[in-house]
Design an enzyme around this catalytic site. Structure first.
Site, PDB file in Angstrom:
ATOM      1  N   GLU A   1      64.212 -20.330 -16.687  1.00 23.67           N
ATOM      2  CA  GLU A   1      63.814 -19.687 -15.427  1.00 23.67           C
ATOM      3  C   GLU A   1      63.879 -20.764 -14.349  1.00 23.67           C
ATOM      4  O   GLU A   1      62.968 -21.572 -14.208  1.00 23.67           O
ATOM      5  CB  GLU A   1      62.398 -19.110 -15.532  1.00 23.67           C
ATOM      6  CG  GLU A   1      62.253 -17.975 -16.527  1.00 23.67           C
ATOM      7  CD  GLU A   1      62.916 -16.682 -16.086  1.00 23.67           C
ATOM      8  OE1 GLU A   1      63.431 -16.629 -14.951  1.00 23.67           O
ATOM      9  OE2 GLU A   1      62.922 -15.729 -16.875  1.00 23.67           O
TER      10      GLU A   1
ATOM     11  N   CYS B   1      59.556 -18.993  -7.053  1.00 23.20           N
ATOM     12  CA  CYS B   1      60.996 -18.951  -7.323  1.00 23.20           C
ATOM     13  C   CYS B   1      61.608 -17.694  -6.716  1.00 23.20           C
ATOM     14  O   CYS B   1      62.809 -17.642  -6.456  1.00 23.20           O
ATOM     15  CB  CYS B   1      61.272 -19.026  -8.816  1.00 23.20           C
ATOM     16  SG  CYS B   1      60.303 -17.890  -9.796  1.00 23.20           S
TER      17      CYS B   1
END
Length: 508
Positions: A266, A300
């Protein structure tokens, strides 16, 4: 020993003190590495000390964890689910304290800190149900008196390396599912949020102890790159889940691939919101505010690029500038604050450097663009008018900086959305079905998260979370993400007396 400030005394309610050992190894708290100080990003003053783990601590912990895996994988999955249920219940009793710690140590505002802990509780609930649904397929065989089926078995040990921006939620995405799938978990928390790592581990450890289970089922380390490298290289760890930058993630992936391990990544995002000419502009502006300013631009999934149709460009931009002027900046623990500090003083310096690069590449600062003089790591929320072709737009600046640009057609907007190396999240604002279905279709957004009329951030746990390209390709949390935490065997069983071969082969 007490805490230096009275407002830190609540930390004792979640097992923390002014000096803490940072490794949970086979049921014992220990640490033989360097001493680090956890800092409050709102004032850069010390919260508490933590002794980090050494490579020797890691090796001791991994030996115990590997042994515990033999026991844990044989526990029926619904029973494993009940342990995760108890972890969720324990989290509920400490929701406010843990949420306050996330806000204090990471810097996100209190509602977001509490929301992060709630996300783990939600993952626990999801995983309890999942524990009774780890189903394989029964497949028709072409051979008489034969049966084919799939068996899903645990991997053994899963390594989880998390980042500072979601210091415990990402653990929840991985550990809750890994545990119900029958895996032991080795966790290395972010080096700058060690208190969260310790507090979360204490809570999980308490549940394992209460159920007389091997404590090494959950093993954790506060530490630096040496512990992370040990996890990446360790052949006893079948799957490594890494959250962080694309640069470091690529190094982790290469290391894990060299030993033929599995990697779940990720990584960076560079997320865009597109506002079409038929959009509800007020709804879009509210969404952009949360997406670009929330968590001080350190998610993110933060919106970093805003694409406005030329016909509504000025009206939407004016409304956005108005709400930016009203953003309350300050102590993340105070009610009403919308923008807390960046996480570290280094992040503050990166913001300053980023603004210089933006200006050098033709970016026009419409609002913000400066650090705020204070003890903490505060910066102004910033909007920049810039070309989508500027090099700086292709990179992820981990701060509340929003690039705004205009477009004429949907095709042009999609091309801009897809033009960056990252592919995590994206969103479009429109009421037209034909645009919506083009956007979510094969010629639309190339991201792992493709939204309509909502922000790029704030994902629910029920869907698979992750992205494409330089975001890494991993999927965590909901949907069928659980399959990454197990190994699949195709089993063919002959219950007859003959030996017919597949494809009709006759062999003697």
């Amino acid at each position: 020993m007490g805490f230096a400030r009275k407002e830190y005394e609540f930390l004792s309610e979640i097992g923390l003190s002014s000096r803490n050992l940072g490794c949970y190894v086979d049921g014992t708290w220990k640490a033989n590495g360097p001493v680090v100080i956890s800092l409050n990003p709102a004032n850069n003053q010390a919260i508490a000390e933590v002794v980090e783990g050494s490579v020797e601590d890691y090796e001791e912990g991994m030996r115990a964890c590997s042994e515990a895996a033999k026991t844990w994988m044989q526990v029926p999955s619904p029973k494993r689910g009940d342990i995760v249920r108890q972890i969720g219940d324990a989290l509920r009793t400490k929701l406010q304290q843990l949420g306050r710690l996330v806000s204090l140590e990471m810097g996100k505002i209190l509602p977001e800190g509490i929301g992060e802990v709630q996300e783990i509780i939600d993952m626990c609930d999801f995983s309890v149900g999942l524990s009774r649904q780890l189903n394989g397929s029964v497949i028709p065989s072409e051979r008489p008196n034969h049966a084919m089926l799939e068996m899903w078995n645990p991997l053994g040990v899963v390594g989880v390396i998390t980042a500072f921006n979601f210091p415990c939620a990402v653990l929840g995405w991985n550990a809750c599912i890994a545990l119900v799938c029958g895996n032991c978990v080795v966790w290395k928390g972010a080096p700058t949020t060690p208190l969260i790592t310790i507090a979360m581990t204490r809570l999980v450890a308490g549940v394992l102890e209460k159920n007389n289970l091997p404590p090494a089922i959950f093993t954790s380390f506060c530490g630096g790159a040496d512990i992370g490298q040990a996890i990446a290289k360790d052949t006893r760890i079948s799957l490594v889940s890494f959250t962080g930058s694309s640069k470091v993630g690529q190094m982790v992936q290469q290391t894990v691939n060299q030993r033929f391990g599995k990697c779940l990544l990720e990584l960076s995002g560079n997320n865009a919101i597109i506002v079409m000419d038929d959009a509800d502009i007020q709804l879009a502006v509210r969404s952009v505010l949360f997406a670009a300013v929330g968590t001080a631009g350190q998610r993110c999934t933060t919106c970093r690029r805003l694409l406005l149709h030329e016909s509504i460009y000025q009206i939407a931009l004016d409304q956005l500038l108005d709400v930016y002027k009203q953003v309350k900046i300050g102590n993340p623990l105070e009610k009403g604050t919308l923008l807390g500090p960046l996480h570290t003083s280094e992040s503050r310096k990166s913001f300053e450097k980023g603004i210089e690069i933006i200006k050098s590449q033709g970016g026009k600062i419409l609002i913000g663009g400066s650090v705020i003089e204070s003890e903490g790591n505060f910066v102004q929320p910033t909007i920049v008018e810039i070309s989508p072709n500027a090099d700086v737009v292709k990179e992820e600046l981990f701060a509340p900086v929003l690039y705004v640009m205009k477009f004429q057609t949907l095709q042009e907007a999609v091309e801009i959305n897809n033009s960056v190396p990252q592919g995590l999240s994206s969103s479009i604002f429109t009421r037209k079905p034909e645009i919506i279905f083009k956007w979510i279709g094969p010629l639309g957004s190339d991201c792992g998260i493709v939204n309509v009329n909502i922000p790029t951030n704030g994902a629910e746990i029920g869907g698979a979370f992750g992205g494409e390209k330089a975001t890494g390709g991993g999927r965590e949390a909901g949907s069928d993400s659980w399959k990454q935490y197990m190994r699949r065997s195709t089993c063919t069983i002959n219950y007859g007396n003959e030996l017919p071969l597949a494809q009709g082969i006759n062999f003697g």
